[in-house]
Scaffold this motif. Structure first.
Motif, PDB file in Angstrom:
ATOM      1  N   ALA A  17     -45.500  16.908  26.339  1.00  0.00           N
ATOM      2  CA  ALA A  17     -44.741  17.478  25.227  1.00  0.00           C
ATOM      3  C   ALA A  17     -43.246  17.409  25.526  1.00  0.00           C
ATOM      4  CB  ALA A  17     -45.175  18.915  24.971  1.00  0.00           C
ATOM      5  N   TYR A  18     -42.883  17.708  26.747  1.00  0.00           N
ATOM      6  CA  TYR A  18     -41.473  17.702  27.140  1.00  0.00           C
ATOM      7  C   TYR A  18     -40.858  16.313  26.931  1.00  0.00           C
ATOM      8  CZ  TYR A  18     -37.354  17.832  30.173  1.00  0.00           C
ATOM      9  OH  TYR A  18     -36.074  17.730  30.663  1.00  0.00           O
ATOM     10  N   TYR A  19     -41.598  15.283  27.333  1.00  0.00           N
ATOM     11  CA  TYR A  19     -41.061  13.924  27.210  1.00  0.00           C
ATOM     12  C   TYR A  19     -41.281  13.335  25.815  1.00  0.00           C
ATOM     13  CZ  TYR A  19     -40.213  13.876  32.215  1.00  0.00           C
ATOM     14  OH  TYR A  19     -39.735  14.155  33.477  1.00  0.00           O
ATOM     15  N   GLY A  20     -42.175  13.944  25.040  1.00  0.00           N
ATOM     16  CA  GLY A  20     -42.481  13.400  23.724  1.00  0.00           C
ATOM     17  C   GLY A  20     -41.701  14.019  22.584  1.00  0.00           C
ATOM     18  N   VAL A  21     -41.096  15.203  22.817  1.00  0.00           N
ATOM     19  CA  VAL A  21     -40.328  15.886  21.786  1.00  0.00           C
ATOM     20  C   VAL A  21     -38.865  15.899  22.213  1.00  0.00           C
ATOM     21  CG1 VAL A  21     -39.993  18.072  20.555  1.00  0.00           C
ATOM     22  CG2 VAL A  21     -42.311  17.323  21.161  1.00  0.00           C
ATOM     23  N   PRO A  22     -37.949  15.553  21.343  1.00  0.00           N
ATOM     24  CA  PRO A  22     -36.535  15.479  21.742  1.00  0.00           C
ATOM     25  C   PRO A  22     -36.010  16.797  22.298  1.00  0.00           C
ATOM     26  CG  PRO A  22     -36.858  14.503  19.575  1.00  0.00           C
ATOM     27  CD  PRO A  22     -38.159  15.176  19.933  1.00  0.00           C
ATOM     28  N   GLU A  23     -35.145  16.702  23.300  1.00  0.00           N
ATOM     29  CA  GLU A  23     -34.565  17.893  23.908  1.00  0.00           C
ATOM     30  C   GLU A  23     -33.592  18.594  22.966  1.00  0.00           C
ATOM     31  OE1 GLU A  23     -32.055  18.557  27.881  1.00  0.00           O
ATOM     32  OE2 GLU A  23     -34.010  17.600  28.265  1.00  0.00           O
TER      33      GLU A  23
END
Length: 310
Positions: A17-23
């Motif tokens: 989720a961390y790498y798949g959703v923009p920061e």
């Protein structure tokens, strides 16, 4: 009605989720909450699409257990940010903006009433292995870690749902799908992993024995024990180079299966994994939603929980 159980490899999923959703997805104070919101949306989709009766968010109480490291010191060593000396788990390298999101994920799951389980000295994989082997009904394991393919068992109705693109499509692996892709069954996958190795976990494998060769040897000799027995038979169908590589790796092969196989007898507390229809602690959940700006992601999960079939 069949009571189905879904087991989440939680850390694997919140990393995705961390790498798949923009920061750029942030709380009102500017703190990134991309992993939190991404995971909530993913759980909502899992509940809506697969309709489990029960769900457990399985946690890493120890992501690098000492008993595994004692056998293979390189196990996950490249992911250690700080070693500890007091018997506590080593500190894992985690992106700076993910670390503060993990307690928020835990607090939100607790306020929702979604069961979280971990066990001192064990990884989430071991919790999953224990719950999956003891379950009476069908089990869906949701993970981005192929190690858990070893638990696939059609007879016990255990399959793996594996995200193939970020938090997008899920590939469902049963025994047929596993054999089509890797040429082995569930237990055979653990032995395939032993032979092939896994750089992401610091497992060297047998140098020169790749995935296809490992699958061929396992098909030919049945299992790892059969392969090792064949080393004593000069007539066995093993090439000279394969024989030399396997013999050189015998010390590794003596301990690697214990490291690679997930534990299935982890002591776990009594728990009720039934999915709630309404939050366990609405006031705490409201406070978390406001503090972290969880908004529509949380609403979608609440709706999925409320609408799930009895």
């Amino acid at each position: 009605m069949t009571r189905s159980l879904m087991l989440l490899d939680t850390a694997s999923l919140y990393f995705r989720a961390y790498y798949g959703v923009p920061e750029s997805v942030r709380a009102p104070d500017g703190t990134p909450v991309n992993a939190v919101r991404g995971l909530l949306d993913f759980i909502a989709r899992l509940v809506r699409d697969h309709r489990p009766h029960a769900l457990v968010a399985c946690m890493d109480a120890d992501w690098r257990p000492h008993w595994r490291v004692e056998l293979i010191p390189s196990y996950k060593a490249h992911r250690v940010a700080e070693e500890t000396t007091a018997g506590d788990p080593d500190v894992e390298q985690v992106p700076d903006t993910l670390t503060p999101q993990v307690p928020v994920i835990e607090q939100v799951l607790d306020a929702l009433g979604i069961t979280r389980l971990g066990a001192a000295g064990f990884e989430a994989d071991d919790v999953i292995g224990t719950l999956a082997t003891k379950a009476a009904g069908p089990v869906d394991i949701v993970t981005g870690d192929r190690d858990l393919f070893q638990l696939i068992d059609d007879g016990r109705r255990v399959r793996v749902l594996y995200p193939v693109r970020g938090m997008g499509d899920l590939a469902a692996f049963d025994e047929s799908a596993l054999r089509d892709k890797y040429g082995v069954d569930g237990p055979g996958y653990a032995e395939l992993a032993v032979l092939r190795g896994d750089p992401s976990d610091g497992l060297p494998g047998v140098p020169g024995i790749g995935e296809k060769t490992a699958a061929t040897l396992l098909e030919r000799f049945g299992d790892l024990t059969g392969i090792l027995t064949a080393l004593d038979d000069p007539m066995a169908k093993i090439t000279r180079s394969q024989r030399a590589r396997l013999e050189a790796a015998l010390p590794y092969l003596a301990v690697a299966p214990t490291v690679v196989r997930v534990a299935t007898e982890v002591p776990l507390p009594d728990h009720d994994a039934t999915l709630p229809r309404t939050p366990r602690d609405p006031a705490a959940l409201d406070a978390l939603a406001g503090r972290w700006g969880l908004g529509s992601a949380l609403e979608r999960l609440l709706t999925a929980l409320e609408e799930r079939p009895g």
